[in-house]
Design a protein around this motif. Structure first.
Motif, PDB file in Angstrom:
ATOM      1  N   TYR A   1      14.377   9.266  -5.971  1.00 13.97           N
ATOM      2  CA  TYR A   1      12.983   9.394  -6.399  1.00 13.97           C
ATOM      3  C   TYR A   1      12.765   9.490  -7.900  1.00 13.97           C
ATOM      4  O   TYR A   1      11.646   9.312  -8.360  1.00 13.97           O
ATOM      5  CB  TYR A   1      12.332  10.599  -5.709  1.00 13.97           C
ATOM      6  N   VAL A   2      13.793   9.751  -8.668  1.00 11.78           N
ATOM      7  CA  VAL A   2      13.596   9.861 -10.115  1.00 11.78           C
ATOM      8  C   VAL A   2      13.980   8.541 -10.771  1.00 11.78           C
ATOM      9  O   VAL A   2      13.125   7.723 -11.082  1.00 11.78           O
ATOM     10  CB  VAL A   2      14.384  11.061 -10.701  1.00 11.78           C
ATOM     11  N   ASP A   3      15.246   8.307 -10.958  1.00  8.92           N
ATOM     12  CA  ASP A   3      15.673   7.088 -11.648  1.00  8.92           C
ATOM     13  C   ASP A   3      15.770   5.887 -10.714  1.00  8.92           C
ATOM     14  O   ASP A   3      15.638   4.752 -11.150  1.00  8.92           O
ATOM     15  CB  ASP A   3      17.014   7.336 -12.350  1.00  8.92           C
ATOM     16  N   GLY A   4      15.991   6.121  -9.441  1.00 14.67           N
ATOM     17  CA  GLY A   4      16.136   5.018  -8.490  1.00 14.67           C
ATOM     18  C   GLY A   4      14.889   4.168  -8.366  1.00 14.67           C
ATOM     19  O   GLY A   4      14.961   2.938  -8.316  1.00 14.67           O
ATOM     20  N   ILE A   5      13.727   4.813  -8.323  1.00 18.27           N
ATOM     21  CA  ILE A   5      12.473   4.055  -8.222  1.00 18.27           C
ATOM     22  C   ILE A   5      12.281   3.192  -9.466  1.00 18.27           C
ATOM     23  O   ILE A   5      11.913   2.024  -9.368  1.00 18.27           O
ATOM     24  CB  ILE A   5      11.277   4.999  -7.996  1.00 18.27           C
ATOM     25  N   GLY A   6      12.547   3.751 -10.628  1.00 15.71           N
ATOM     26  CA  GLY A   6      12.431   2.976 -11.864  1.00 15.71           C
ATOM     27  C   GLY A   6      13.369   1.781 -11.871  1.00 15.71           C
ATOM     28  O   GLY A   6      12.994   0.687 -12.309  1.00 15.71           O
TER      29      GLY A   6
ATOM     30  N   GLU B   1       0.835  -1.203   0.000  1.00 15.99           N
ATOM     31  CA  GLU B   1       0.000   0.000   0.000  1.00 15.99           C
ATOM     32  C   GLU B   1       0.878   1.265   0.000  1.00 15.99           C
ATOM     33  O   GLU B   1       0.607   2.226  -0.729  1.00 15.99           O
ATOM     34  CB  GLU B   1      -0.904  -0.008   1.232  1.00 15.99           C
ATOM     35  N   ILE B   2       1.928   1.260   0.788  1.00 16.99           N
ATOM     36  CA  ILE B   2       2.836   2.412   0.845  1.00 16.99           C
ATOM     37  C   ILE B   2       3.533   2.612  -0.495  1.00 16.99           C
ATOM     38  O   ILE B   2       3.657   3.739  -0.983  1.00 16.99           O
ATOM     39  CB  ILE B   2       3.850   2.237   1.996  1.00 16.99           C
TER      40      ILE B   2
ATOM     41  N   LEU C   1       3.994   5.565  -5.790  1.00 14.08           N
ATOM     42  CA  LEU C   1       3.920   5.568  -7.244  1.00 14.08           C
ATOM     43  C   LEU C   1       2.771   6.416  -7.778  1.00 14.08           C
ATOM     44  O   LEU C   1       2.799   6.844  -8.936  1.00 14.08           O
ATOM     45  CB  LEU C   1       3.814   4.138  -7.773  1.00 14.08           C
ATOM     46  N   ARG C   2       1.770   6.684  -6.967  1.00 17.55           N
ATOM     47  CA  ARG C   2       0.630   7.508  -7.384  1.00 17.55           C
ATOM     48  C   ARG C   2       0.910   9.008  -7.300  1.00 17.55           C
ATOM     49  O   ARG C   2       0.132   9.797  -7.825  1.00 17.55           O
ATOM     50  CB  ARG C   2      -0.586   7.192  -6.520  1.00 17.55           C
ATOM     51  N   ARG C   3       1.955   9.403  -6.626  1.00 19.54           N
ATOM     52  CA  ARG C   3       2.231  10.835  -6.449  1.00 19.54           C
ATOM     53  C   ARG C   3       2.479  11.472  -7.814  1.00 19.54           C
ATOM     54  O   ARG C   3       3.290  10.993  -8.591  1.00 19.54           O
ATOM     55  CB  ARG C   3       3.428  11.054  -5.541  1.00 19.54           C
TER      56      ARG C   3
END
Length: 145
Positions: A51-56, A12-13, A18-20
């Protein structure tokens, strides 16, 4: 992350993250609040690696893990792992530098002056290159093999 959280709670977190819609902006604001003394370049690089490329990169790694389970004859793609490790390693580097911000950099510069006074030119150049690499966030991760 509290280990007591269920798998569903953690999922959920992640979904909330990812929805932001303004993730980069929110990350920049959060980093500015958390590290008010850090130079802008360091903050921008930290945002990128997290938060930019790391999440991907993290998502690509998870997708690769799932694809391997679905197709065991296809070996896991080590480049997906390396891409994630690259961002994690750079985040680790910035995590070590960000709390000190400008003060920590000034201390390193003082060390360089001392090396110059001692005639340690090679050590000066190595230290300057290390600082540049840290600020650029392009350091290669260590060889984990």
């Amino acid at each position: 992350m509290p280990e007591a959280w269920s798998r569903e709670k953690r999922w959920e977190i992640v979904q909330n993250l990812l929805r932001r819609s303004d993730l980069r902006d929110e990350a920049e604001q959060a980093f500015h609040r958390a590290y008010p003394n850090a130079p802008e370049e360091m903050l921008a690089t930290a945002v990128f690696h997290t938060y930019v490329d790391g999440i991907g990169a993290a998502i690509d790694w998870l997708v690769d893990l799932e694809q391997f389970l679905a197709e065991p004859d296809r070996k896991p793609d080590i480049s997906a792992t390396y891409h994630l490790l690259y961002h994690l390693y750079n985040w680790y580097q910035f995590h070590e530098l960000l709390p000190d911000g400008k003060t920590g950099v000034l201390e390193r510069l003082k060390e360089i002056k001392e090396l110059v006074a001692d005639g340690e030119i090679e050590a000066v150049l190595a230290t300057v290159e290390e600082l540049e690499s840290m600020f650029e966030g392009g350091r290669n991760y260590p060889n984990f093999q």
